[in-house]
Scaffold this active site. Sequence first.
Site, PDB file in Angstrom:
ATOM      1  N   ARG A   1      -5.469  -5.013  14.594  1.00 30.81           N
ATOM      2  CA  ARG A   1      -6.185  -4.890  13.315  1.00 30.81           C
ATOM      3  C   ARG A   1      -5.696  -3.705  12.487  1.00 30.81           C
ATOM      4  NH1 ARG A   1     -12.471  -6.200  15.138  1.00 30.81           N
ATOM      5  NH2 ARG A   1     -12.000  -8.211  16.144  1.00 30.81           N
TER       6      ARG A   1
ATOM      7  N   CYS B   1       2.415  -6.423  -5.658  1.00 27.74           N
ATOM      8  CA  CYS B   1       3.544  -7.247  -5.209  1.00 27.74           C
ATOM      9  C   CYS B   1       3.715  -7.101  -3.702  1.00 27.74           C
ATOM     10  CB  CYS B   1       4.818  -6.835  -5.931  1.00 27.74           C
ATOM     11  SG  CYS B   1       4.774  -7.153  -7.706  1.00 27.74           S
TER      12      CYS B   1
ATOM     13  N   ARG C   1       4.355 -10.501  -1.561  1.00 25.26           N
ATOM     14  CA  ARG C   1       4.117 -11.842  -2.112  1.00 25.26           C
ATOM     15  C   ARG C   1       5.101 -12.168  -3.223  1.00 25.26           C
ATOM     16  NH1 ARG C   1       2.398 -11.892  -7.376  1.00 25.26           N
ATOM     17  NH2 ARG C   1       1.813  -9.797  -8.045  1.00 25.26           N
TER      18      ARG C   1
ATOM     19  N   ALA D   1       8.742 -10.784  -4.829  1.00 22.00           N
ATOM     20  CA  ALA D   1       9.850  -9.896  -4.495  1.00 22.00           C
ATOM     21  C   ALA D   1      10.953  -9.983  -5.542  1.00 22.00           C
ATOM     22  CB  ALA D   1      10.394 -10.259  -3.116  1.00 22.00           C
ATOM     23  N   ASP D   2      10.977  -8.997  -6.439  1.00 26.85           N
ATOM     24  CA  ASP D   2      12.057  -8.832  -7.410  1.00 26.85           C
ATOM     25  C   ASP D   2      13.246  -8.257  -6.636  1.00 26.85           C
ATOM     26  OD1 ASP D   2      13.850  -7.880  -9.301  1.00 26.85           O
ATOM     27  OD2 ASP D   2      12.376  -6.727 -10.443  1.00 26.85           O
TER      28      ASP D   2
ATOM     29  N   ASN E   1      11.158  -0.979  -2.227  1.00 27.20           N
ATOM     30  CA  ASN E   1      10.092  -1.295  -1.271  1.00 27.20           C
ATOM     31  C   ASN E   1      10.552  -1.123   0.167  1.00 27.20           C
ATOM     32  OD1 ASN E   1       9.517  -3.970  -3.536  1.00 27.20           O
ATOM     33  ND2 ASN E   1       8.366  -2.054  -3.515  1.00 27.20           N
TER      34      ASN E   1
ATOM     35  N   ALA F   1      11.288  -6.628 -15.860  1.00 27.55           N
ATOM     36  CA  ALA F   1      10.429  -7.696 -16.382  1.00 27.55           C
ATOM     37  C   ALA F   1       8.980  -7.226 -16.321  1.00 27.55           C
ATOM     38  CB  ALA F   1      10.615  -8.974 -15.581  1.00 27.55           C
TER      39      ALA F   1
END
Length: 266
Positions: free
Chosen positions: A130, A149, A169, A171-172, A180, A265
Site C-alpha cells: 500500500r 500527467c 497516464r 506521456a509527452d 519525469n 503544448a
Amino acid sequence: MATDRQYEDLLRLVLDTGTAKGDRTGTGTRSIFGHQLRYDLSAGFPLITTKKVHLKSIVYELLWFLRGDSNVGWLREHGVTIWDEWADPQGELGPVYGVQWRSWPTPDGTHIDQISQVLQTLRTDPDSRRMIVSAWNVAELDRMALAPCHAFFQFYVADGKLSCQLYQRSADLFLGVPFNIASYALLTHMVAQQTELEPGEFIWTGGDCHIYDNHVEQVTEQLGREPYPFPRLELRPAPSLFDYRFEDVTVTDYRHHPAIKAPVAV
C-alpha cells in the site's frame, strides 16, 4: 558502463507505429497505449543523453513538489519557469502535485500527508503493498491548472533495495518524459537514503505515450544521435526528505548531445 537505448527505442516505436490522434491542445499526436521502461539505478542515473536535459529545473521542481506548494513563485525565485504557462496572474496552479502529495483533503476537513505516510510505512512495514502516492484526486481535478500527467507511484522493497514504479497516464515523450524519468529516479534515491535502503529500480509505465506532431522533426534529429552512458548521481544526506536542497544533488560525468528546442503544448 552499458549504453541504455530504451527511451530512444520508444520514440522510434511511436514514430513508426503510432496512431494519429487529436488531443486537448489541438496540436495532434502520434500515440501508442501502454509501454514500460525499467532502469537499474545502480547502473547509472537515467538522465537522457541524446539531448541535453535541464537538470536544474528537474531538481527544483521535485523539491517544490515535496514542499507541497501550488504557486510558481518559489520556482521563479530559483530561475525555473517550466510551470509558468499554466499559472494564473498570481502564480497559482490550484491543488496540483505537491498539494496532493503532502495535504490530500479528507471529508472531515483534515489533510493526509501521503509522502510522510509512505516514509513511515517503509520504516515499519516494508513489505506493504500500500505504499502508493496519488496525485489523481478526482474531486479536485477541475480546480487544477493541469490534470496530473504522472498520476501515481508505488514503492517496493526487496533484498534491502527500494524500487519505485510510476504510472504516467499522459506521456509527452519528447519534452516531458525525460524530466519525469530523472525526477522520479532522484526521488527514489532520496527516499532510499532516508529509509536506509539501497536504490533498486525505477520503472516508468506510460499510458497514452505520444509524440506531438510539431515535435516530429526534433525527435527525428534526436534519433540520429548515438546515446552515451548514463551519468552518476551523488546525493548529500539531509536530515529529512523535506530538507534536501539543490546543492545536495550532484550529477557527474553527464556526457550529452546539444539541447533541442520544441514548443510546449499548453
